[in-house]
Design a protein around this motif. Structure first.
Motif, mmCIF file in Angstrom:
data_model
loop_
_atom_site.group_PDB
_atom_site.id
_atom_site.type_symbol
_atom_site.label_atom_id
_atom_site.label_comp_id
_atom_site.label_asym_id
_atom_site.label_seq_id
_atom_site.Cartn_x
_atom_site.Cartn_y
_atom_site.Cartn_z
ATOM 1 N N ARG A 43 -10.499 8.502 -2.159
ATOM 2 C CA ARG A 43 -10.716 8.036 -0.862
ATOM 3 C C ARG A 43 -10.113 6.874 -0.416
ATOM 4 N NH1 ARG A 43 -14.681 11.106 -2.770
ATOM 5 N NH2 ARG A 43 -15.337 12.899 -1.785
ATOM 6 N N LEU A 44 -9.271 6.500 0.322
ATOM 7 C CA LEU A 44 -8.824 5.113 0.716
ATOM 8 C C LEU A 44 -10.040 4.316 1.408
ATOM 9 C CD1 LEU A 44 -5.138 5.752 1.790
ATOM 10 C CD2 LEU A 44 -6.329 5.404 -0.524
ATOM 11 N N GLY A 81 -11.720 -3.831 1.891
ATOM 12 C CA GLY A 81 -12.492 -5.003 1.328
ATOM 13 C C GLY A 81 -11.710 -5.568 0.125
ATOM 14 N N LYS A 82 -10.605 -5.070 -0.341
ATOM 15 C CA LYS A 82 -9.807 -5.558 -1.408
ATOM 16 C C LYS A 82 -8.643 -5.487 -1.214
ATOM 17 C CE LYS A 82 -13.243 -3.395 -4.488
ATOM 18 N NZ LYS A 82 -13.541 -2.420 -5.913
ATOM 19 N N PRO A 83 -7.586 -6.343 -1.571
ATOM 20 C CA PRO A 83 -6.276 -6.274 -1.335
ATOM 21 C C PRO A 83 -5.778 -5.060 -1.992
ATOM 22 C CG PRO A 83 -6.660 -8.066 -2.971
ATOM 23 C CD PRO A 83 -7.920 -7.476 -2.646
ATOM 24 N N LEU A 84 -4.892 -4.368 -1.327
ATOM 25 C CA LEU A 84 -4.368 -3.044 -1.460
ATOM 26 C C LEU A 84 -2.797 -3.169 -1.410
ATOM 27 C CD1 LEU A 84 -4.810 0.048 -1.983
ATOM 28 C CD2 LEU A 84 -4.945 0.167 0.349
ATOM 29 N N VAL A 85 -1.983 -2.420 -2.466
ATOM 30 C CA VAL A 85 -0.697 -1.906 -2.344
ATOM 31 C C VAL A 85 -0.518 -0.471 -2.358
ATOM 32 C CG1 VAL A 85 1.567 -2.031 -3.894
ATOM 33 C CG2 VAL A 85 -0.247 -3.936 -3.742
ATOM 34 N N LEU A 86 -0.223 -0.070 -1.368
ATOM 35 C CA LEU A 86 0.419 1.411 -1.365
ATOM 36 C C LEU A 86 1.646 1.468 -1.487
ATOM 37 C CD1 LEU A 86 -1.429 2.417 2.005
ATOM 38 C CD2 LEU A 86 -2.132 3.239 -0.130
ATOM 39 N N VAL A 93 -4.170 -0.803 -6.539
ATOM 40 C CA VAL A 93 -2.737 0.137 -6.108
ATOM 41 C C VAL A 93 -3.088 1.414 -6.075
ATOM 42 C CG1 VAL A 93 -0.482 0.043 -7.395
ATOM 43 C CG2 VAL A 93 -1.642 -2.110 -7.217
ATOM 44 N N ILE A 94 -2.422 1.938 -5.127
ATOM 45 C CA ILE A 94 -2.250 3.442 -5.111
ATOM 46 C C ILE A 94 -0.789 3.837 -4.747
ATOM 47 C CG2 ILE A 94 -2.946 5.332 -3.477
ATOM 48 C CD1 ILE A 94 -5.298 4.026 -5.021
ATOM 49 N N GLY A 95 -0.465 4.849 -5.683
ATOM 50 C CA GLY A 95 0.934 5.476 -5.496
ATOM 51 C C GLY A 95 0.673 6.756 -4.594
ATOM 52 N N LEU A 96 1.247 7.145 -3.383
ATOM 53 C CA LEU A 96 1.040 8.087 -2.566
ATOM 54 C C LEU A 96 2.412 8.881 -2.973
ATOM 55 C CD1 LEU A 96 -0.413 6.929 0.475
ATOM 56 C CD2 LEU A 96 -1.764 8.126 -1.740
ATOM 57 N N THR A 154 6.749 0.311 0.342
ATOM 58 C CA THR A 154 5.611 -0.151 0.090
ATOM 59 C C THR A 154 4.907 -1.043 1.290
ATOM 60 O OG1 THR A 154 6.522 -0.293 -2.107
ATOM 61 C CG2 THR A 154 4.808 -1.748 -1.895
ATOM 62 N N VAL A 155 3.480 -0.863 1.326
ATOM 63 C CA VAL A 155 2.836 -1.621 2.013
ATOM 64 C C VAL A 155 1.610 -2.414 1.124
ATOM 65 C CG1 VAL A 155 1.489 -1.492 4.144
ATOM 66 C CG2 VAL A 155 3.046 0.137 3.901
ATOM 67 N N VAL A 156 1.560 -3.791 1.791
ATOM 68 C CA VAL A 156 0.668 -4.549 1.219
ATOM 69 C C VAL A 156 -0.402 -5.315 2.150
ATOM 70 C CG1 VAL A 156 0.230 -6.712 -0.440
ATOM 71 C CG2 VAL A 156 2.304 -5.263 -0.634
ATOM 72 N N LEU A 157 -1.685 -4.744 1.963
ATOM 73 C CA LEU A 157 -2.649 -5.273 2.744
ATOM 74 C C LEU A 157 -3.581 -6.165 2.127
ATOM 75 C CD1 LEU A 157 -3.709 -1.788 4.258
ATOM 76 C CD2 LEU A 157 -2.493 -3.210 5.190
#
Length: 161
Positions: free
Chosen positions: A44-45, A50-55, A86-89, A134-137
């Motif tokens: 579940r994304l 609330g945390k930095p995220l790399v998709l 980090v999540i790999g989709l 790649t998207v970085v939030l």
């Protein structure tokens, strides 16, 4: 297909974006997204807010995608203690993803995204639908960086800066 993957992986410069570059509807779709992991758990994304995220959107048939996975994995192993997610989709068939990961495991979670992942990528700015993407939030869920094409070490160094 290999030619398309090569073109997609040719590499494009990182672009820095203003917060407004991701529409609220796209962010809502992102946080509402759920994907099955290769082991059958639900990813579940919303749990990552609330945390930095790399998709990272990838596929087993995409040589640039496969080529950048060790870089992404090293980033995750070094920065997960600092709160980075980090999540790999995987935009691929679940059976191929499971087989690939059995031979090339990574430390970061993988979601079996299929065509839903392609649509999410488009919402997040990948209008071409190419891979890898790649998207970085940042921790506030705002777009920090994005890249269509294979990542380099310099790209990855920018994430935590």
């Amino acid at each position: 297909m290999a030619a398309l993957a090569g073109l997609a992986g040719a590499g494009f410069a990182w672009r820095r974006h203003a917060v407004t570059d991701i529409p609220n509807e796209a962010l809502a779709a992102l946080w509402a997204s759920e994907f099955e992991s290769p082991s059958g758990e639900v990813l579940r994304l919303a749990d990552l807010k609330g945390k930095p995220l790399v998709l990272n959107f990838w596929a087993t048939w995409c040589p640039p995608c496969v080529g950048e996975m060790p870089l992404i994995d090293a980033f995750y192993r070094q920065n997960s203690v600092k709160g980075w997610q980090v999540i790999g989709l995987a935009i691929d068939q679940p059976s191929r993803v499971r087989q690939f990961l059995s031979q090339h495991p990574v430390s970061y979670p993988i979601g079996l995204a299929g065509l839903n992942g392609t649509e999410l990528g488009k919402l997040l700015g990948n209008t071409q639908g190419g891979l890898p993407f790649t998207v970085v939030l940042n921790a506030q869920g705002q777009l920090k960086q994005q890249k269509l094409g294979k990542l380099s070490e310099d790209d990855v160094k920018l994430w935590a800066s």
